[in-house]
Every structure is written in C-alpha cells, then in structure tokens.
Design a protein around this motif. Structure first.
Motif, short mmCIF file in Angstrom:
data_model
loop_
_atom_site.label_atom_id
_atom_site.label_comp_id
_atom_site.label_asym_id
_atom_site.label_seq_id
_atom_site.Cartn_x
_atom_site.Cartn_y
_atom_site.Cartn_z
N THR A 35 0.83 -1.21 0.00
CA THR A 35 0.00 0.00 0.00
C THR A 35 0.86 1.26 0.00
O THR A 35 0.41 2.33 0.36
N ASN A 36 2.12 1.10 -0.41
CA ASN A 36 3.05 2.20 -0.69
C ASN A 36 3.64 2.91 0.53
O ASN A 36 4.19 4.00 0.39
N THR A 37 3.56 2.29 1.71
CA THR A 37 4.24 2.86 2.88
C THR A 37 4.77 1.73 3.77
O THR A 37 4.37 0.57 3.64
N PHE A 38 5.63 2.14 4.69
CA PHE A 38 6.18 1.16 5.64
C PHE A 38 5.15 0.69 6.64
O PHE A 38 5.40 -0.26 7.39
N LYS A 39 3.97 1.29 6.64
CA LYS A 39 2.91 0.85 7.55
C LYS A 39 2.49 -0.59 7.27
O LYS A 39 1.92 -1.26 8.14
N ASP A 40 2.78 -1.08 6.06
CA ASP A 40 2.41 -2.46 5.74
C ASP A 40 3.14 -3.46 6.62
O ASP A 40 2.60 -4.53 6.92
N ARG A 41 4.34 -3.14 7.03
CA ARG A 41 5.08 -4.06 7.91
C ARG A 41 4.34 -4.21 9.24
O ARG A 41 4.15 -5.33 9.74
N GLY A 42 3.96 -3.09 9.83
CA GLY A 42 3.23 -3.14 11.10
C GLY A 42 1.87 -3.79 10.96
O GLY A 42 1.42 -4.53 11.85
N ALA A 43 1.21 -3.53 9.81
CA ALA A 43 -0.10 -4.13 9.59
C ALA A 43 0.01 -5.64 9.44
O ALA A 43 -0.79 -6.40 10.00
N SER A 44 1.00 -6.10 8.68
CA SER A 44 1.18 -7.54 8.50
C SER A 44 1.39 -8.23 9.85
O SER A 44 0.77 -9.27 10.13
N ALA A 45 2.25 -7.66 10.68
CA ALA A 45 2.54 -8.29 11.98
C ALA A 45 1.35 -8.20 12.93
O ALA A 45 1.01 -9.17 13.61
N SER A 46 0.71 -7.03 12.99
CA SER A 46 -0.38 -6.86 13.96
C SER A 46 -1.63 -7.65 13.57
O SER A 46 -2.31 -8.22 14.44
N ILE A 47 -1.93 -7.73 12.28
CA ILE A 47 -3.10 -8.51 11.86
C ILE A 47 -2.79 -10.00 11.97
O ILE A 47 -3.67 -10.82 12.29
N SER A 48 -1.54 -10.39 11.73
CA SER A 48 -1.14 -11.78 11.98
C SER A 48 -1.29 -12.11 13.46
O SER A 48 -1.74 -13.21 13.83
N GLY A 49 -0.92 -11.16 14.33
CA GLY A 49 -1.09 -11.37 15.76
C GLY A 49 -2.55 -11.52 16.14
O GLY A 49 -2.91 -12.37 16.97
N ALA A 50 -3.40 -10.69 15.55
CA ALA A 50 -4.84 -10.81 15.81
C ALA A 50 -5.36 -12.17 15.36
O ALA A 50 -6.16 -12.81 16.04
#
Length: 395
Positions: free
Chosen positions: A109-124
C-alpha cells in the motif's frame, strides 16, 4: 500446524517489567498502561544469517524473530525486502561517501505501515480475533484495512477529516468501516479511545498492540543485512510515533545479541521532525528523558504531526545510546527534500521522509559528517501519498 520456529517466549512491559503469556489480549499493559514488547529466547536460535539471507519471500524471512508461531496465521502480501537506492548526486552534494534511501514506498500500500499491519493482523489472527480497530493519520489505517481484508477480519478505522482522499477511499475500498472525526490525529485518538471502550474493540494501534512494532523491526533487520551486517554510519528517520525508529534500534540490539553483526558500533539514529510539531527534537535538544506534549501542532506532514508520542522515552534511549540527534525543518524544506529525492535520485517520497532528507542535508552543510560517512534516509512512503502537496511546491 506448521511452525514458524519463532523464538518468542512472552510479552514484557517496557515501562514496569510486568510479564504476560502470548495469549494475553488486553493492550496496553493492564498494570501501568505501558508498552508490551515481545521477548525472545536468543539462545535457542537454530538458523544462521546465511540461511536467512537466502530467503527472499518477504519480511517474514526473519520469522524466528517475529512473534507468530503458526504459518497459517501469517497475513502477508509480500511486504518488506524493499531496496536500498544509492544516490551518488546527493552524496557528492553532501560531501560524503554514500547517500542511500531505503525505499519503503515499494510496499503493497506504498508505505512502511504495511510491515506493522502484517505483523499486527497476523497477531490478531493468532489470537483468534474477528474484529480490530485503529486510529490513524491515514496510511496506517489504509494498511490495516488492506491486511484485515486479506485475513477476513472486520476492521474499524478512525481518521480525521484532514486525511487525504486516497487514504479515505482505500480504507472503504478494502471494506473497512471508516469513522471520520474533526480535528487532528490526537482528536482521532481520543475518539478512538471512547469508541473502543464502548464497543470492546481489539486494538492494533501504535504501541498498544505488542505486534506492530515487531513488524517495523524487520525494516531495521533488512538495513543491517543490506549493509553487509554492519550498517550505515547515520540513519535519518522521519519521526511521529517513532515505531520505525524503535524498530531499528531493537533490530540492532537483537542482531548484536545473536552475534550476527560484523561491526558492533550502532548507526547514529537521528530524529527528523517538523518545526510545527517537534516534541522529540525539543526533548533531545534539552537532553530530557521524556518529551513534553506539543501545543497547537501544525504540519502538512501528517505522519510526523504527532504532538504527544507515548513512546518518547524509548525513542530518546535509542538516540542517546547511538550518538544521534534531532533536527526540525520547515514544511517548505521537507517538500524541497522530497523534490530533491525525485530530481536527483528518481525516488518518489512523500513529505515526511522529505523532512528526513532535508535534515540530513542541513547537517551536512553544518559539517556534521566526515567524507567517508555513509548516510541512510528512510523513505517511509511513496510520493503519490502527498501528490497535492508536492504539486503545490513545484515551481
């Protein structure tokens, strides 16, 4: 179940030291409200850095150092493995051996926020969560919407009206519920807190979930690998909530613990902020251990317009321990930094990383660097996220 061989053992509160099992879902720390941080058993690692280098799939190549136990819970779209782009013209202008940009704009999605989203949604997913929520200035909300769509998890995104049209449109395009509020990010955060309490939402917000900063940590792991396990001399990071800065610092500490670094001297970590909202830079200049909340924040770089970053003690630790500093620039200088990256290196960046490049260039003019120094700028997001602002700055 296919195991990831993760070395994670438990969560520990950065502030009070309380520990929790991995099935704990009450974030942040219920004892003190502090940041929960995944802890790892480094003595148990059974993979070499050469084996990790040979993996080319995504940020999950570092799965032993991420807090997900089952590969079925990983929610990924190939985020990470972003390139280091050399910028010889900028190096010559700054009088140093090398200037490079870590181009996080090339994430899904064109930002480094994807890294945090991948990890946090995987955690959920790992914790069996079916509904999550997040307050955001825009990009983190868009990333969360994308990854929850992939995971089949319901998502609520609280944005303020100042978020740009791309972010608002894409949040809804991914099927998330968009909640718009008046004011700036702090207002969105306050409204989110009220709505979360009312609805009992599971949070994937910055430094509330213990998973998100672990995803950002992979950016630092990649940097050290891409610099042949030694790292650059100086890293400039556009700083709002500071998740990426802390992630890089944590990556350094973990690689040092594992004995994977050929050069044990850490890169100097430099905070770049806007003159209209510089609580962390102000704290650095006064050598304090915690920031004071910034009154009346004002910057066109919404991602660094964070007046009250809760993790400032951790950020300041990273800066002081690495010999870094802080630099605040004007919005005009940040825009010029983004244009310099586009015109001298071909790299498209938004306003926030433009502030990081502008800060580095100013410090070069002040004689802060040696001619053999290697400088790394973190480009946190692609220029299309700030097209209107960049258009205004183009002469």
């Amino acid at each position: 179940m296919t195991e990831t061989d993760s070395l994670v053992s438990h969560f520990e509160c950065y502030d009070c030291g309380a520990t929790y099992e991995l099935d704990h879902t009450e974030f942040p720390c219920p004892d003190c409200g502090g940041i929960l941080d995944p802890q790892y058993d480094y003595d148990a690692i059974d993979v070499s850095r050469d084996e990790v280098e040979a993996r080319q799939d995504s940020m999950w190549k570092y799965r032993e150092l991420l807090p997900i136990l089952d590969t079925d819970d990983i929610v990924s779209m190939g985020e990470g493995n972003t390139p280091i782009v050399d910028c010889p013209d900028l190096a010559e202008e700054m009088g140093v051996a090398r200037v490079a940009i870590k181009d996080e704009g090339q994430n899904p999605t064109n930002t480094f926020k994807d890294r945090g989203a991948s990890a946090s949604i995987s955690g959920a997913s790992q914790q069996g969560i079916e509904e999550v929520a997040i307050p955001s200035a825009g990009n983190a909300g868009q990333a969360a919407a994308a990854y929850t769509a992939r995971a089949g998890i319901d998502c609520h995104v609280v944005l303020n009206y100042q978020s740009n049209d791309i972010q608002k449109t894409m949040v809804e395009a991914h099927g998330a519920d968009l909640h718009l509020v008046d004011g700036k990010l702090d207002k969105a955060g306050a409204t989110f807190g009220e709505m979360r309490e009312e609805h009992g939402w599971y949070t994937v917000a910055t430094f509330q979930t213990p998973f998100r900063h672990e995803g950002k940590k992979t950016m630092g792991l990649e940097v050290f690998e891409q610099f042949d396990w030694s790292g650059p001399d100086e890293i400039f990071y556009p700083t709002g909530g500071g998740v990426g800065l802390i992630g890089i610092w944590k990556a350094y500490q973990e690689l040092l613990e594992l004995g994977w670094l050929d050069d044990e001297t850490p890169p100097s970590l430099h905070v770049a902020q806007s003159e209209g909202c510089a609580p962390v830079v102000e704290a650095i200049e006064e050598h304090r251990e915690r920031h004071d909340a910034w009154e009346c924040p004002q910057s066109i770089g919404r991602g660094i317009e964070v007046p009250d970053p809760g993790a400032s003690p951790w950020m300041l630790e990273a800066v002081y321990e690495t010999g870094g500093t802080g630099k605040a620039v004007t919005d005009g200088e940040a825009l010029q930094g983004a244009l310099d990256a586009a015109r001298h290196a071909g790299v498209e960046m938004c306003v926030e990383p433009g502030a990081a490049l502008a800060a580095a260039m100013q410090m070069a003019e002040e004689g802060a660097f040696d001619e053999d120094d290697e400088i790394l700028i973190i480009n946190t997001g692609a220029g299309n996220k700030a097209a209107d602002a960049l258009d205004y700055a183009i002469e």
